[in-house]
Design an enzyme around this catalytic site. Structure first.
Site, PDB file in Angstrom:
ATOM      1  N   ARG A  94      -3.329 -10.163   6.676  1.00  0.00           N
ATOM      2  CA  ARG A  94      -3.766  -8.950   7.381  1.00  0.00           C
ATOM      3  C   ARG A  94      -5.118  -9.164   8.080  1.00  0.00           C
ATOM      4  O   ARG A  94      -5.395  -8.568   9.102  1.00  0.00           O
ATOM      5  CB  ARG A  94      -3.888  -7.817   6.355  1.00  0.00           C
ATOM      6  N   TYR A  95      -5.957  -9.977   7.472  1.00  0.00           N
ATOM      7  CA  TYR A  95      -7.302 -10.243   8.004  1.00  0.00           C
ATOM      8  C   TYR A  95      -7.411 -11.741   8.286  1.00  0.00           C
ATOM      9  O   TYR A  95      -6.818 -12.548   7.558  1.00  0.00           O
ATOM     10  CB  TYR A  95      -8.376  -9.859   6.981  1.00  0.00           C
ATOM     11  N   ARG A  98      -8.438 -14.168   5.138  1.00  0.00           N
ATOM     12  CA  ARG A  98      -7.853 -14.107   3.798  1.00  0.00           C
ATOM     13  C   ARG A  98      -6.378 -13.728   3.837  1.00  0.00           C
ATOM     14  O   ARG A  98      -5.936 -13.047   4.756  1.00  0.00           O
ATOM     15  CB  ARG A  98      -8.619 -13.140   2.896  1.00  0.00           C
ATOM     16  N   CYS A 107       4.690  -6.383 -14.051  1.00  0.00           N
ATOM     17  CA  CYS A 107       3.391  -5.963 -14.574  1.00  0.00           C
ATOM     18  C   CYS A 107       3.530  -5.716 -16.071  1.00  0.00           C
ATOM     19  O   CYS A 107       4.636  -5.476 -16.567  1.00  0.00           O
ATOM     20  CB  CYS A 107       2.953  -4.654 -13.918  1.00  0.00           C
ATOM     21  N   CYS A 111       2.131   1.626 -13.553  1.00  0.00           N
ATOM     22  CA  CYS A 111       1.324   2.807 -13.231  1.00  0.00           C
ATOM     23  C   CYS A 111       2.194   3.735 -12.388  1.00  0.00           C
ATOM     24  O   CYS A 111       2.818   3.284 -11.410  1.00  0.00           O
ATOM     25  CB  CYS A 111       0.095   2.379 -12.439  1.00  0.00           C
ATOM     26  N   CYS A 114       1.640   3.704  -8.544  1.00  0.00           N
ATOM     27  CA  CYS A 114       1.514   2.378  -7.925  1.00  0.00           C
ATOM     28  C   CYS A 114       1.848   2.390  -6.431  1.00  0.00           C
ATOM     29  O   CYS A 114       2.884   2.904  -6.019  1.00  0.00           O
ATOM     30  CB  CYS A 114       2.441   1.399  -8.626  1.00  0.00           C
ATOM     31  N   ARG A 116       2.713  -0.148  -4.744  1.00  0.00           N
ATOM     32  CA  ARG A 116       3.845  -1.049  -4.483  1.00  0.00           C
ATOM     33  C   ARG A 116       5.025  -0.700  -5.380  1.00  0.00           C
ATOM     34  O   ARG A 116       5.802  -1.558  -5.780  1.00  0.00           O
ATOM     35  CB  ARG A 116       3.428  -2.509  -4.705  1.00  0.00           C
ATOM     36  N   ASP A 276      -2.871   5.886  -2.050  1.00  0.00           N
ATOM     37  CA  ASP A 276      -1.996   5.534  -0.923  1.00  0.00           C
ATOM     38  C   ASP A 276      -0.799   6.478  -0.860  1.00  0.00           C
ATOM     39  O   ASP A 276      -0.460   7.148  -1.832  1.00  0.00           O
ATOM     40  CB  ASP A 276      -1.508   4.087  -1.084  1.00  0.00           C
ATOM     41  N   ASP A 313      -6.829   2.638   2.599  1.00  0.00           N
ATOM     42  CA  ASP A 313      -5.970   1.644   3.243  1.00  0.00           C
ATOM     43  C   ASP A 313      -5.218   2.372   4.342  1.00  0.00           C
ATOM     44  O   ASP A 313      -4.420   3.283   4.055  1.00  0.00           O
ATOM     45  CB  ASP A 313      -4.996   1.045   2.223  1.00  0.00           C
ATOM     46  N   LYS A 320      -8.250  -1.904   5.449  1.00  0.00           N
ATOM     47  CA  LYS A 320      -9.026  -0.930   4.676  1.00  0.00           C
ATOM     48  C   LYS A 320     -10.228  -0.450   5.477  1.00  0.00           C
ATOM     49  O   LYS A 320     -10.797  -1.211   6.252  1.00  0.00           O
ATOM     50  CB  LYS A 320      -9.566  -1.583   3.410  1.00  0.00           C
TER      51      LYS A 320
HETATM   52  S1  SF4 Z   1      -0.915  -0.579  -9.764  1.00  0.00           S
HETATM   53 FE1  SF4 Z   1       1.210  -1.351  -9.494  1.00  0.00          FE
HETATM   54  S2  SF4 Z   1       0.981  -3.545  -9.310  1.00  0.00           S
HETATM   55 FE2  SF4 Z   1      -0.917  -2.787 -10.247  1.00  0.00          FE
HETATM   56  S3  SF4 Z   1      -0.569  -2.917 -12.476  1.00  0.00           S
HETATM   57 FE3  SF4 Z   1      -0.020  -0.839 -11.841  1.00  0.00          FE
HETATM   58  S4  SF4 Z   1       2.200  -0.972 -11.471  1.00  0.00           S
HETATM   59 FE4  SF4 Z   1       1.440  -3.081 -11.468  1.00  0.00          FE
END
Ligand code: SF4
Length: 378
Positions: A94-95, A98, A107, A111, A114, A116, A276, A313, A320
């Site tokens: 994206r940049y 990096r 994971c 979460c 999340c 993603r 997000d 973002d 960002k």
């Molecule tokens: S935010 Fe998403 S990628 Fe990060 S630990 Fe939690 S579930 Fe996993």
């Protein structure tokens, strides 16, 4: 952690009910969410949940909720535009200086907010050997790439041996100077962040950075702090990442305690992310104006060392941007108006030039009733 109220990782709706984190009357709700999104919770974080408190800030982050199945029209499957910026599988560029390499899609904990969430989960798989080799080749062929960010999923969930292999392969690329690992493992499973893991992250001649994700001060337990100390002791630089979450950390006291807890664990507060536009996460998001108020409240009471930057973002893969609040703006007669941490405005003359175009035209300056210094605006 294998003792205490939760001896093993929770991976099914039944596990959450059986552990007493939700009533059996919500089993169907959890099953509906689990059909759509990955669920999982480690003993270390389950132990922190106050049973019977539906508002518990740790439970809110990990216990599935039917609101996750409600999609706001503004939400997107790929909220930060990873796909649009991905020239090859598992790599996001994206940049100019990096790239991200998404090493795994799993994971230790899932979460509920999340960003993603459409991409992570047990069935999603790790980057294959040939795909990782192609990512390395891409980095080798782009000398402007100065930093590689290992992410996923949680890249620290792979074995210490695999971590060492990845580190070694990246460390062999001359123009690459920094290796950054994004992880929730120090708080989710601190016992897995061993000295062997910490050593495996260190690449010869490179700077290793570990970005530790935590959102509530209770996550920084003694065990989590010890995990951070192990990482620091082996030579990693530690920075924080948190998401501003309604009902978890959207008040000044919690954020201040969180940022201080990071510093006490040797983690420099780095980013406070605005939530997000991931699907089914509207019930987590906080208005940007409120986020800016919280940043002002933090800056008034925390040193710069403990203050993160509030980041958005930009949807679509545009990168960002720090989103304030604004501390300086153009004033009248060639003066700037700068606001101190107490919210009091002061005139500042930039003797080296015209006022920069730093913001909208000034609102009427405010004066603190107890202030009368010569540089304060009257
Ligand atoms: S935010 Fe998403 S990628 Fe990060 S630990 Fe939690 S579930 Fe996993």
């Amino acid at each position: 952690m294998t003792s205490g109220r939760h001896p093993r990782r929770l991976t099914t709706p039944d596990d959450f009910v059986g552990a007493g984190l939700v009533g059996r009357d919500r089993l169907e709700e959890l099953e509906a969410v689990a059909e759509r999104y990955a669920i999982g919770l480690t003993p270390a974080l389950a132990e922190l949940i106050e049973p019977g408190d539906p508002e518990d800030p740790i439970a809110r982050q990990f216990v599935p909720d039917a609101r996750e199945l409600i999609r706001d029209p503004a939400e997107r499957d790929d909220p930060i535009g990873d796909d649009a910026m991905s020239p090859i599988k598992g790599l996001v560029h994206r940049y100019p200086d990096r790239v991200l390499i998404k090493l795994v899609a799993v994971c230790a904990v899932y979460c509920r907010f999340c960003f993603r969430r459409e991409r992570v989960g047990p069935g999603s798989g790790a980057l294959s050997g040939p795909d990782f080799a192609a990512a390395l080749e891409y980095v080798r062929e782009h000398p402007a790439i100065w930093e590689v960010i290992l992410t996923g999923g949680d890249p620290l969930t792979v074995s210490p041996r695999r971590i060492a292999e990845v580190t070694e392969a990246l460390a062999a690329i001359d123009h690459l100077k920094a290796l950054r690992w994004h992880t929730r493992l120090p708080v989710a499973a601190p016992e897995r962040v061993t000295t062997a893991v910490a050593r495996a992250l260190i690449g010869e001649g490179k700077t290793t950075v570990v970005a530790v994700h935590a959102n509530h001060p209770r996550e920084l337990t003694d065990s989590a702090r010890a995990a951070c100390r192990r990482l620091a002791a082996e030579g990693a630089m530690l920075v924080s990442q948190s998401v501003l979450l309604k009902g978890v950390n959207d008040d000044p006291e919690t954020l201040i305690d969180l940022m201080r807890a990071f510093v006490e664990a040797r983690v420099k507060p780095y980013y406070l992310h605005h939530g997000d536009l991931a699907p089914g996460t509207a019930h987590w998001r906080v208005p940007i104006a409120r986020g800016q108020e919280l940043m002002r409240a933090m800056r008034a009471r925390l040193s710069g060392l403990a203050t993160p930057t509030y980041m958005l973002d930009i949807p679509g893969g545009h990168g960002k941007a720090p989103i304030g609040p604004q501390w300086i703006r153009c004033g009248e007669n060639g003066k700037h108006v700068v606001t101190d941490p107490r919210g009091i405005d002061h005139a500042y003359v930039d003797s080296l030039g015209r006022p920069a175009n730093v913001g909208p035209s000034p609102s009427p300056p405010q004066q603190h009733p107890e202030q009368s210094g010569a540089d304060e605006l009257q």
